[in-house]
Design a protein around this motif. Sequence first.
Motif, mmCIF file in Angstrom:
data_model
loop_
_atom_site.group_PDB
_atom_site.id
_atom_site.type_symbol
_atom_site.label_atom_id
_atom_site.label_comp_id
_atom_site.label_asym_id
_atom_site.label_seq_id
_atom_site.Cartn_x
_atom_site.Cartn_y
_atom_site.Cartn_z
ATOM 1 N N THR A 128 27.678 53.608 36.157
ATOM 2 C CA THR A 128 26.554 53.280 37.031
ATOM 3 C C THR A 128 26.530 51.772 37.222
ATOM 4 O O THR A 128 26.412 51.021 36.248
ATOM 5 N N LEU A 129 26.671 51.332 38.467
ATOM 6 C CA LEU A 129 26.738 49.903 38.760
ATOM 7 C C LEU A 129 25.338 49.328 38.926
ATOM 8 O O LEU A 129 24.481 49.948 39.554
ATOM 9 N N PRO A 130 25.085 48.139 38.372
ATOM 10 C CA PRO A 130 23.755 47.529 38.515
ATOM 11 C C PRO A 130 23.479 47.131 39.959
ATOM 12 O O PRO A 130 24.398 46.803 40.714
ATOM 13 N N GLU A 131 22.234 47.170 40.332
ATOM 14 C CA GLU A 131 21.850 46.831 41.710
ATOM 15 C C GLU A 131 22.121 45.358 41.993
ATOM 16 O O GLU A 131 21.898 44.498 41.149
ATOM 17 N N GLY A 132 22.628 45.094 43.190
ATOM 18 C CA GLY A 132 22.789 43.715 43.646
ATOM 19 C C GLY A 132 24.096 43.054 43.246
ATOM 20 O O GLY A 132 24.568 42.155 43.926
ATOM 21 N N ALA A 133 24.713 43.470 42.133
ATOM 22 C CA ALA A 133 25.946 42.831 41.664
ATOM 23 C C ALA A 133 27.107 43.191 42.592
ATOM 24 O O ALA A 133 27.158 44.271 43.163
ATOM 25 N N LYS A 134 28.032 42.258 42.736
ATOM 26 C CA LYS A 134 29.122 42.422 43.697
ATOM 27 C C LYS A 134 30.263 43.222 43.084
ATOM 28 O O LYS A 134 30.790 42.895 42.029
ATOM 29 N N PHE A 135 30.637 44.287 43.775
ATOM 30 C CA PHE A 135 31.783 45.097 43.360
ATOM 31 C C PHE A 135 33.017 44.569 44.080
ATOM 32 O O PHE A 135 32.949 44.253 45.263
ATOM 33 N N PRO A 136 34.188 44.384 43.415
ATOM 34 C CA PRO A 136 34.490 44.828 42.050
ATOM 35 C C PRO A 136 34.385 43.744 40.981
ATOM 36 O O PRO A 136 34.672 43.998 39.825
ATOM 37 N N ASN A 137 33.991 42.487 41.370
ATOM 38 C CA ASN A 137 34.047 41.381 40.421
ATOM 39 C C ASN A 137 33.228 41.620 39.161
ATOM 40 O O ASN A 137 33.593 41.151 38.081
ATOM 41 N N LEU A 138 32.122 42.361 39.278
ATOM 42 C CA LEU A 138 31.262 42.576 38.118
ATOM 43 C C LEU A 138 31.959 43.374 37.020
ATOM 44 O O LEU A 138 31.508 43.371 35.872
ATOM 45 N N LEU A 139 33.058 44.056 37.335
ATOM 46 C CA LEU A 139 33.764 44.873 36.338
ATOM 47 C C LEU A 139 34.885 44.121 35.630
ATOM 48 O O LEU A 139 35.487 44.647 34.688
ATOM 49 N N GLU A 140 35.201 42.919 36.072
ATOM 50 C CA GLU A 140 36.366 42.201 35.534
ATOM 51 C C GLU A 140 36.290 42.004 34.020
ATOM 52 O O GLU A 140 37.256 42.266 33.306
ATOM 53 N N LEU A 141 35.138 41.520 33.515
ATOM 54 C CA LEU A 141 35.044 41.215 32.085
ATOM 55 C C LEU A 141 35.148 42.467 31.210
ATOM 56 O O LEU A 141 35.960 42.489 30.269
ATOM 57 N N PRO A 142 34.347 43.526 31.453
ATOM 58 C CA PRO A 142 34.482 44.698 30.576
ATOM 59 C C PRO A 142 35.846 45.367 30.668
ATOM 60 O O PRO A 142 36.364 45.855 29.657
ATOM 61 N N LEU A 143 36.447 45.391 31.845
ATOM 62 C CA LEU A 143 37.779 45.997 31.981
ATOM 63 C C LEU A 143 38.814 45.193 31.194
ATOM 64 O O LEU A 143 39.641 45.759 30.468
ATOM 65 N N VAL A 179 39.164 32.960 45.735
ATOM 66 C CA VAL A 179 40.310 33.311 46.583
ATOM 67 C C VAL A 179 40.505 34.823 46.619
ATOM 68 O O VAL A 179 40.794 35.395 47.678
ATOM 69 N N SER A 180 40.330 35.490 45.484
ATOM 70 C CA SER A 180 40.510 36.949 45.456
ATOM 71 C C SER A 180 39.466 37.634 46.342
ATOM 72 O O SER A 180 39.775 38.609 47.036
ATOM 73 N N GLY A 181 38.231 37.114 46.331
ATOM 74 C CA GLY A 181 37.204 37.674 47.205
ATOM 75 C C GLY A 181 37.557 37.479 48.668
ATOM 76 O O GLY A 181 37.345 38.366 49.501
ATOM 77 N N GLU A 182 38.129 36.335 48.984
ATOM 78 C CA GLU A 182 38.548 36.033 50.358
ATOM 79 C C GLU A 182 39.657 36.965 50.817
ATOM 80 O O GLU A 182 39.731 37.351 51.986
ATOM 81 N N LEU A 183 40.544 37.336 49.884
ATOM 82 C CA LEU A 183 41.678 38.198 50.219
ATOM 83 C C LEU A 183 41.377 39.676 49.979
ATOM 84 O O LEU A 183 42.258 40.525 50.149
ATOM 85 N N ALA A 184 40.160 39.988 49.554
ATOM 86 C CA ALA A 184 39.696 41.372 49.364
ATOM 87 C C ALA A 184 40.503 42.139 48.324
ATOM 88 O O ALA A 184 40.834 43.305 48.510
ATOM 89 N N VAL A 185 40.846 41.471 47.224
ATOM 90 C CA VAL A 185 41.465 42.138 46.075
ATOM 91 C C VAL A 185 40.735 41.675 44.815
ATOM 92 O O VAL A 185 39.994 40.693 44.849
ATOM 93 N N SER A 186 40.956 42.365 43.714
ATOM 94 C CA SER A 186 40.279 41.984 42.481
ATOM 95 C C SER A 186 40.958 40.765 41.853
ATOM 96 O O SER A 186 42.169 40.583 41.983
ATOM 97 N N PRO A 187 40.182 39.894 41.165
ATOM 98 C CA PRO A 187 40.777 38.721 40.506
ATOM 99 C C PRO A 187 41.858 39.104 39.501
ATOM 100 O O PRO A 187 42.884 38.424 39.400
ATOM 101 N N ASN A 188 41.639 40.183 38.754
ATOM 102 C CA ASN A 188 42.601 40.596 37.746
ATOM 103 C C ASN A 188 43.947 40.935 38.382
ATOM 104 O O ASN A 188 45.004 40.523 37.906
ATOM 105 N N TYR A 189 43.898 41.699 39.472
ATOM 106 C CA TYR A 189 45.131 42.084 40.161
ATOM 107 C C TYR A 189 45.820 40.871 40.768
ATOM 108 O O TYR A 189 47.044 40.709 40.651
ATOM 109 N N LEU A 190 45.052 40.002 41.420
ATOM 110 C CA LEU A 190 45.656 38.829 42.051
ATOM 111 C C LEU A 190 46.305 37.935 41.006
ATOM 112 O O LEU A 190 47.414 37.413 41.216
ATOM 113 N N SER A 191 45.644 37.751 39.875
ATOM 114 C CA SER A 191 46.211 36.932 38.795
ATOM 115 C C SER A 191 47.538 37.505 38.301
ATOM 116 O O SER A 191 48.533 36.788 38.161
ATOM 117 N N ALA A 192 47.553 38.819 38.048
ATOM 118 C CA ALA A 192 48.780 39.459 37.560
ATOM 119 C C ALA A 192 49.883 39.410 38.606
ATOM 120 O O ALA A 192 51.061 39.220 38.277
#
Length: 533
Positions: free
Chosen positions: A237-252, A448-461
């Motif tokens: 369950t995603l919290p209201e207002g938080a931006k998907f997918p960046n909000l999942l980066e830390l727990p993942l 930059v990842s938000g600008e390119l519409a991919v997740s930071p984790n994926y772009l970094s890898a």
Amino acid sequence: MKYTVLVVDDEEEQRQAFVRRVRWEAAGFEVVGEAENGVEALDLVEELEPDLILTDIRMPMISGLELAGRVREMRPATQIVILSGYDSFEYARTAIDYNIISYLLKPISSDEMSEALFEIHRKMDERLGQLFPPQDSDLQAQLKRLRINEFLLPLLLGSNESKQNDGELLARAKSLGAVAETVSTPRFCVLVSKFKGTDGSYIADARHTDFIGNIFGRHGFDTVSLSAYQRVMTLVTLPEGAKFPNLLELPLTETVQTARRLQKEHCTIGVSREFHALSDSSDAYFQAVTARRYTSDGAGDIRFINDQEKNEEFAIAEAEKTAAMLEQLLKVGTEERLSDFVEGLYRGSTPENANLVVAQIIATVCRVVGSLSDQPDAMHLLSSNPLFSRLTANSSEEAMKQEILDLCRRAQTLITQSRKRDSEVLCDRVIEIIDKRYSDEDLSLVGVSGELAVSPNYLSALIKKVRKKNFITLLTERRLRAAYDMLLCTNLRIQEITERCGYSDQHYFSYCFKKFYGESPNRVRQQKGDAQL
């Protein structure tokens, strides 16, 4: 369990005293590295992946708290101990908790530090123990888990029943505790996780469902998970207002890192798109399954389906919708509606799209007739129709097999080439952005990842895989090359060059410059002047 430690302090005498005199081994720690400042520490964190960082709060260029914040983004599983003097102790204690497990007041002797480490080790054991707690033997808790599993399994895997009412589904989910009662505007995603042991076999049991739930719970998420088919399926369950997918980066990221460090298990995770109706859970589950399979390309252990497959309406998606409509008309539609449907296929459609639709129609008719009619009648219908005959005419079984295999192989090659090309294009876009905007102090991987519409984790890898360097290294090198050119080709002051290259701190800029070129900015400019004499 023995934990690894990185010691960070700009005072060499103090740092060496800690490294040599503190009883690390007795307290259950091993020093694997030391750094004289936060910049050096960040490089070592990526290389050494320490369990614990001991850092002074006051350091040049990057403070201890800034270091803690940056480390949390890179390695959320790493814990921090802050050393602080009287004048900043309360400030440190009330600062945002970037995985800070302890604050120690300076000055502190080696003996006092040794004693403190035993308590720090206990806290770390406690935190890790909470991730894999003993299985609850309480009968009521077991029954609750069973009821949630009975609700979740058909929801994720789908069923042959007609689509359920979303209001009823949400109400039932809340009554079971699968979704919080306070949720008013539902936002969900599905995770599919697999854990591979050291022997190469996949493991998934109740320990792993609790493990994922506990890590996500630390980060403020409500989740329910079940294990089946050697994988863990999780409804988040995603919290209201938080931006998907960046909000999942830390727990993942913490899930993957902690599984590797604590359990010696290789964890890979696929993430679905965001959705709002629980009736869409089965679609999201298959998105997550597909996303996880993309991790086999070596570009990271976490993959969002949007990293690979954009959520856009292509002709193929339209053809799939057409097939679904045709299936319903074949089963329960009138002849008039069927005629209107076929006529409508060719209105406003290109020849290429029409051919794609024909392929979907043939496949749909074969499947539906085969499932609802006697097999001899179905085969006669198909073989007697000229459309089907064109596909099979003058072709032996062996020739047909080879043509099918050739089609599939070429399709596979095309997909692989397209994926590789997309990866290279994405990395080229990153380089273009860095080249144009290196002077922006706030330029970051997340932005930059938000600008390119991919997740930071994926772009970094992906950057590491394609360019063999990380984003920060590429950005730093570009900034320093620009600074070098400005030093040689302009009369700008060092402070002006610092700012034009994206740095706010001249000491930090000079440190990075000397580390990269082996000479200070002033020395490079002086050599330029000497050469002109």
